[in-house]
Design an enzyme around this catalytic site. Structure first.
Site, PDB file in Angstrom:
ATOM      1  N   CYS A  45      37.399 100.050 -21.116  1.00 14.54           N
ATOM      2  CA  CYS A  45      36.302 101.029 -21.150  1.00 14.54           C
ATOM      3  C   CYS A  45      36.749 102.473 -21.326  1.00 14.54           C
ATOM      4  CB  CYS A  45      35.418 100.880 -19.921  1.00 14.54           C
ATOM      5  SG  CYS A  45      36.250 101.177 -18.356  1.00 14.54           S
ATOM      6  N   SER A  81      50.057 104.082 -19.315  1.00 15.56           N
ATOM      7  CA  SER A  81      49.710 102.973 -18.429  1.00 15.56           C
ATOM      8  C   SER A  81      49.076 101.851 -19.244  1.00 15.56           C
ATOM      9  CB  SER A  81      48.722 103.434 -17.353  1.00 15.56           C
ATOM     10  OG  SER A  81      47.451 103.682 -17.930  1.00 15.56           O
ATOM     11  N   ASP A 103      55.147 109.654 -21.758  1.00 10.05           N
ATOM     12  CA  ASP A 103      55.210 109.232 -20.375  1.00 10.05           C
ATOM     13  C   ASP A 103      56.291 110.050 -19.680  1.00 10.05           C
ATOM     14  OD1 ASP A 103      53.918 107.637 -18.499  1.00 10.05           O
ATOM     15  OD2 ASP A 103      55.311 105.973 -18.694  1.00 10.05           O
ATOM     16  N   ILE A 104      56.534 109.778 -18.427  1.00  7.65           N
ATOM     17  CA  ILE A 104      57.457 110.582 -17.624  1.00  7.65           C
ATOM     18  C   ILE A 104      58.835 110.714 -18.261  1.00  7.65           C
ATOM     19  CG2 ILE A 104      58.888 110.247 -15.561  1.00  7.65           C
ATOM     20  CD1 ILE A 104      56.429 109.906 -13.953  1.00  7.65           C
TER      21      ILE A 104
END
Length: 187
Positions: A45, A81, A103-104
């Site tokens: 979603c 994620s 990302d990190i």
């Protein structure tokens, strides 16, 4: 354990589009569950809502065929994620965009199902982008306003403020002038 439970859900019962079948189809750009193309795959979603938002703001070129409506666009997604960032990057790349997945500890460039690590910095990826999507689940993360080019759309799907600018692009905004002026327009 979460992966095991999520992947054991039948596609006929999955309303979130996160089971193995739907995720696999998303990453391979398979849009339908059947050969007759009558049953679309369920999509997560939040990534789908970002796509719909970008469509409503004119980022998608509806005159182009489906699957190419973001051709020529560069988009940076800050978050990789399995719930938001990676599915969103895949959706955008499947529609023709060049997507930087940040990302990190790494940045990948995603194009039409290919995901390759790049040495590009987050600053350079953001400066090249027509759209920057932020989904960082941390209060500590702040997008540097100097990394935002004029006319770049910013979409924040995180729960936190993401900019140290005077006016924070909390949800959706488009930078209208130079980053130093911190002037944002909220459509």
């Amino acid at each position: 354990m979460d992966d095991y439970l999520r992947d054991s859900i039948s596609p006929t019962k999955d309303v979130e589009g996160l089971c193995h079948t739907y995720r696999s189809n998303l990453y391979r750009n398979v849009r339908y569950m059947d050969e007759a193309k009558t049953q679309k795959c369920v999509l997560p979603c939040t990534p789908l809502s970002v796509v719909k938002l970008l469509e409503s703001q004119g980022e998608y070129d509806m005159s182009k065929p489906s699957g190419n409506r973001l051709a020529g666009k560069t988009i940076t997604v800050v978050n990789r994620s399995e719930v938001v960032g990676r599915p969103l990057a895949a959706l955008l790349a499947n529609d023709g965009a060049t997507v930087y997945s940040v990302d990190i500890d790494s940045i990948y460039v995603m194009q039409r199902g290919r995901m390759v690590r790049t040495d590009k910095t987050q600053e350079n990826a953001c400066l090249e982008s027509d759209v920057i999507v932020l989904g960082v689940p941390s209060k500590a993360y702040k997008l540097n306003p100097a990394w935002i080019s004029p006319n770049t759309m910013i979409v924040n799907v995180a729960s936190f403020k993401v900019s140290s600018a005077r006016k924070d692009p909390r949800y959706v905004c488009r930078l209208l002038s130079t980053p130093s002026s911190s002037s944002f327009f909220f459509p």
